[in-house]
Motif scaffolding. Structure first.
Motif, PDB file in Angstrom:
ATOM      1  N   ALA A 160      42.630  36.968  47.564  1.00 49.65           N
ATOM      2  CA  ALA A 160      43.107  35.888  46.534  1.00 49.65           C
ATOM      3  C   ALA A 160      42.257  34.692  46.739  1.00 49.65           C
ATOM      4  CB  ALA A 160      44.536  36.023  46.237  1.00 49.65           C
ATOM      5  N   VAL A 161      42.126  34.198  47.997  1.00 47.42           N
ATOM      6  CA  VAL A 161      41.598  33.026  48.431  1.00 47.42           C
ATOM      7  C   VAL A 161      40.080  32.935  47.998  1.00 47.42           C
ATOM      8  CG1 VAL A 161      40.885  31.297  50.105  1.00 47.42           C
ATOM      9  CG2 VAL A 161      43.032  32.304  49.737  1.00 47.42           C
ATOM     10  N   GLY A 162      39.454  34.531  48.387  1.00 50.65           N
ATOM     11  CA  GLY A 162      37.896  34.610  48.058  1.00 50.65           C
ATOM     12  C   GLY A 162      37.916  34.558  46.318  1.00 50.65           C
ATOM     13  N   VAL A 163      38.335  35.077  45.632  1.00 50.47           N
ATOM     14  CA  VAL A 163      38.537  35.064  44.367  1.00 50.47           C
ATOM     15  C   VAL A 163      38.456  33.554  43.805  1.00 50.47           C
ATOM     16  CG1 VAL A 163      39.311  35.617  41.897  1.00 50.47           C
ATOM     17  CG2 VAL A 163      39.162  37.280  43.970  1.00 50.47           C
ATOM     18  N   HIS A 164      39.594  32.865  44.483  1.00 51.03           N
ATOM     19  CA  HIS A 164      39.761  31.597  44.108  1.00 51.03           C
ATOM     20  C   HIS A 164      38.459  30.567  44.537  1.00 51.03           C
ATOM     21  CE1 HIS A 164      42.842  28.071  44.116  1.00 51.03           C
ATOM     22  NE2 HIS A 164      41.377  27.373  43.870  1.00 51.03           N
ATOM     23  N   ILE A 165      38.084  30.661  45.664  1.00 48.16           N
ATOM     24  CA  ILE A 165      36.683  30.115  45.838  1.00 48.16           C
ATOM     25  C   ILE A 165      35.725  30.348  45.072  1.00 48.16           C
ATOM     26  CG2 ILE A 165      35.099  29.968  47.539  1.00 48.16           C
ATOM     27  CD1 ILE A 165      37.245  30.473  49.679  1.00 48.16           C
ATOM     28  N   LEU A 166      35.557  31.506  44.892  1.00 49.33           N
ATOM     29  CA  LEU A 166      34.141  31.940  43.723  1.00 49.33           C
ATOM     30  C   LEU A 166      34.292  31.188  42.355  1.00 49.33           C
ATOM     31  CD1 LEU A 166      33.695  35.605  45.157  1.00 49.33           C
ATOM     32  CD2 LEU A 166      32.182  33.398  45.654  1.00 49.33           C
ATOM     33  N   THR A 167      35.483  31.419  41.988  1.00 49.09           N
ATOM     34  CA  THR A 167      36.027  30.980  40.683  1.00 49.09           C
ATOM     35  C   THR A 167      35.841  29.428  40.628  1.00 49.09           C
ATOM     36  OG1 THR A 167      37.399  32.724  40.171  1.00 49.09           O
ATOM     37  CG2 THR A 167      37.535  30.930  38.721  1.00 49.09           C
ATOM     38  N   LEU A 168      36.419  28.894  41.635  1.00 47.20           N
ATOM     39  CA  LEU A 168      36.152  27.271  41.435  1.00 47.20           C
ATOM     40  C   LEU A 168      34.560  26.965  41.767  1.00 47.20           C
ATOM     41  CD1 LEU A 168      37.514  24.598  41.316  1.00 47.20           C
ATOM     42  CD2 LEU A 168      37.974  24.887  44.144  1.00 47.20           C
ATOM     43  N   ILE A 169      33.811  27.589  42.365  1.00 47.40           N
ATOM     44  CA  ILE A 169      32.539  27.172  42.506  1.00 47.40           C
ATOM     45  C   ILE A 169      31.801  27.247  41.080  1.00 47.40           C
ATOM     46  CG2 ILE A 169      30.395  28.052  43.362  1.00 47.40           C
ATOM     47  CD1 ILE A 169      31.944  28.900  45.952  1.00 47.40           C
ATOM     48  N   LEU A 194      27.224  36.979  48.298  1.00 51.42           N
ATOM     49  CA  LEU A 194      28.258  36.541  47.183  1.00 51.42           C
ATOM     50  C   LEU A 194      27.663  34.994  47.026  1.00 51.42           C
ATOM     51  CD1 LEU A 194      31.308  38.519  47.293  1.00 51.42           C
ATOM     52  CD2 LEU A 194      29.259  39.011  46.162  1.00 51.42           C
ATOM     53  N   VAL A 195      27.709  34.404  47.990  1.00 56.46           N
ATOM     54  CA  VAL A 195      27.363  32.811  47.903  1.00 56.46           C
ATOM     55  C   VAL A 195      26.226  32.356  48.835  1.00 56.46           C
ATOM     56  CG1 VAL A 195      29.723  32.299  47.498  1.00 56.46           C
ATOM     57  CG2 VAL A 195      28.881  32.112  49.877  1.00 56.46           C
ATOM     58  N   ASP A 196      25.669  31.329  48.563  1.00 54.21           N
ATOM     59  CA  ASP A 196      24.740  30.521  49.307  1.00 54.21           C
ATOM     60  C   ASP A 196      25.169  29.390  49.717  1.00 54.21           C
ATOM     61  OD1 ASP A 196      22.615  32.514  48.600  1.00 54.21           O
ATOM     62  OD2 ASP A 196      22.206  31.461  46.677  1.00 54.21           O
ATOM     63  N   VAL A 197      24.850  29.141  50.939  1.00 54.47           N
ATOM     64  CA  VAL A 197      25.501  27.799  51.681  1.00 54.47           C
ATOM     65  C   VAL A 197      24.580  27.019  51.936  1.00 54.47           C
ATOM     66  CG1 VAL A 197      27.158  27.262  53.761  1.00 54.47           C
ATOM     67  CG2 VAL A 197      27.552  29.494  52.643  1.00 54.47           C
ATOM     68  N   HIS A 198      24.631  25.716  51.541  1.00 59.24           N
ATOM     69  CA  HIS A 198      23.765  24.805  51.726  1.00 59.24           C
ATOM     70  C   HIS A 198      24.583  23.665  52.299  1.00 59.24           C
ATOM     71  CE1 HIS A 198      20.896  26.944  49.361  1.00 59.24           C
ATOM     72  NE2 HIS A 198      21.743  26.895  48.429  1.00 59.24           N
ATOM     73  N   THR A 255      28.444  24.674  48.359  1.00 52.12           N
ATOM     74  CA  THR A 255      28.173  26.380  48.326  1.00 52.12           C
ATOM     75  C   THR A 255      27.996  26.505  46.539  1.00 52.12           C
ATOM     76  OG1 THR A 255      29.738  26.355  50.039  1.00 52.12           O
ATOM     77  CG2 THR A 255      29.428  28.377  48.536  1.00 52.12           C
ATOM     78  N   LYS A 256      27.048  27.433  46.637  1.00 53.40           N
ATOM     79  CA  LYS A 256      26.879  28.098  45.303  1.00 53.40           C
ATOM     80  C   LYS A 256      26.959  29.531  45.128  1.00 53.40           C
ATOM     81  CE  LYS A 256      25.248  24.123  43.965  1.00 53.40           C
ATOM     82  NZ  LYS A 256      26.022  23.146  43.119  1.00 53.40           N
ATOM     83  N   LEU A 257      27.012  29.971  44.087  1.00 55.34           N
ATOM     84  CA  LEU A 257      27.002  31.362  43.848  1.00 55.34           C
ATOM     85  C   LEU A 257      25.814  32.199  44.048  1.00 55.34           C
ATOM     86  CD1 LEU A 257      29.491  31.818  40.841  1.00 55.34           C
ATOM     87  CD2 LEU A 257      29.932  31.981  42.896  1.00 55.34           C
ATOM     88  N   ALA A 258      25.519  33.285  44.639  1.00 61.62           N
ATOM     89  CA  ALA A 258      24.314  33.940  44.780  1.00 61.62           C
ATOM     90  C   ALA A 258      23.951  34.839  43.608  1.00 61.62           C
ATOM     91  CB  ALA A 258      24.397  34.472  46.189  1.00 61.62           C
ATOM     92  N   ARG A 259      24.742  35.188  43.069  1.00 61.30           N
ATOM     93  CA  ARG A 259      24.715  36.014  41.883  1.00 61.30           C
ATOM     94  C   ARG A 259      25.313  35.599  40.362  1.00 61.30           C
ATOM     95  NH1 ARG A 259      26.752  41.726  43.930  1.00 61.30           N
ATOM     96  NH2 ARG A 259      27.184  41.250  45.816  1.00 61.30           N
ATOM     97  N   ASP A 260      24.897  36.147  39.417  1.00 62.00           N
ATOM     98  CA  ASP A 260      25.509  35.947  38.419  1.00 62.00           C
ATOM     99  C   ASP A 260      26.882  36.230  38.250  1.00 62.00           C
ATOM    100  OD1 ASP A 260      23.302  34.898  36.910  1.00 62.00           O
ATOM    101  OD2 ASP A 260      22.489  36.598  36.166  1.00 62.00           O
ATOM    102  N   LEU A 261      27.820  35.586  37.302  1.00 59.37           N
ATOM    103  CA  LEU A 261      29.284  35.957  37.398  1.00 59.37           C
ATOM    104  C   LEU A 261      29.593  37.491  36.831  1.00 59.37           C
ATOM    105  CD1 LEU A 261      30.657  32.786  35.365  1.00 59.37           C
ATOM    106  CD2 LEU A 261      30.959  33.373  37.816  1.00 59.37           C
ATOM    107  N   SER A 262      28.819  37.814  36.041  1.00 56.50           N
ATOM    108  CA  SER A 262      28.773  39.204  35.584  1.00 56.50           C
ATOM    109  C   SER A 262      28.373  40.333  36.633  1.00 56.50           C
ATOM    110  CB  SER A 262      28.041  39.439  34.457  1.00 56.50           C
ATOM    111  OG  SER A 262      26.607  39.213  34.505  1.00 56.50           O
TER     112      SER A 262
END
Length: 144
Positions: free
Chosen positions: A8-17, A53-57, A63-70
């Motif tokens: 759930a936290v992983g989904v939360h993080i990706l969604t918030l990003i 799933l993410v790129d960390v800078h 942190t940014k998403l590494a792929r499109d949402l879809s």
């Protein structure tokens, strides 16, 4: 036993990003939304990064998403953050007593059920993308 809250936290993080894509998604920023400490967020981000799933800078970029949402399914997130033996949700206890009728037969009796449940979970999670989650949150915000 429940599925780890890391999912759930992983989904939360990706969604918030995604919601903050024009801002800086630092571990402190993400931790504030999740209402936890930044160290936990960094640990989960490390798991998400390992799964591409993410790129960390570090620093200002965050942190940014590494792929499109879809292209990110909930199954991708689940697999990234859950450390499970042989990629299985359920595991069997070892060495039940072969002198007991239950001990002798329990594994054979419940493993097919466990396998069916695992396939069902993977099918459901594989059919939901992060794009679906973001759209649902946007819709809920418009109602409120």
């Amino acid at each position: 036993m429940s599925i780890s809250s890391r999912f759930a936290v992983g989904v939360h993080i990706l969604t918030l990003i995604e919601f903050n894509k024009d801002g800086v998604s630092s571990s402190e920023y993400l931790a504030e939304s999740v209402n936890t400490n930044p160290a936990l967020i960094r640990k989960i981000i490390g798991m998400l990064k390992k799964a591409d799933l993410v790129d960390v800078h570090p620093g200002i970029a965050g942190t940014k998403l590494a792929r499109d949402l879809s292209d990110i399914t909930l199954l991708d997130v689940y697999k990234a953050v859950n450390v499970v033996q042989d990629n299985k949700l359920f595991s069997m206890h070892e060495n039940p007593n072969p002198k007991c009728p239950v001990g002798r037969n329990i594994q054979e009796a419940i493993m097919p059920i466990f396998s069916t449940a695992q396939r069902a979970l993977e099918k459901v999670l594989g059919n939901v993308t992060l794009e679906d989650i973001v759209a649902d949150i946007v819709e809920k915000e418009q109602i409120n």
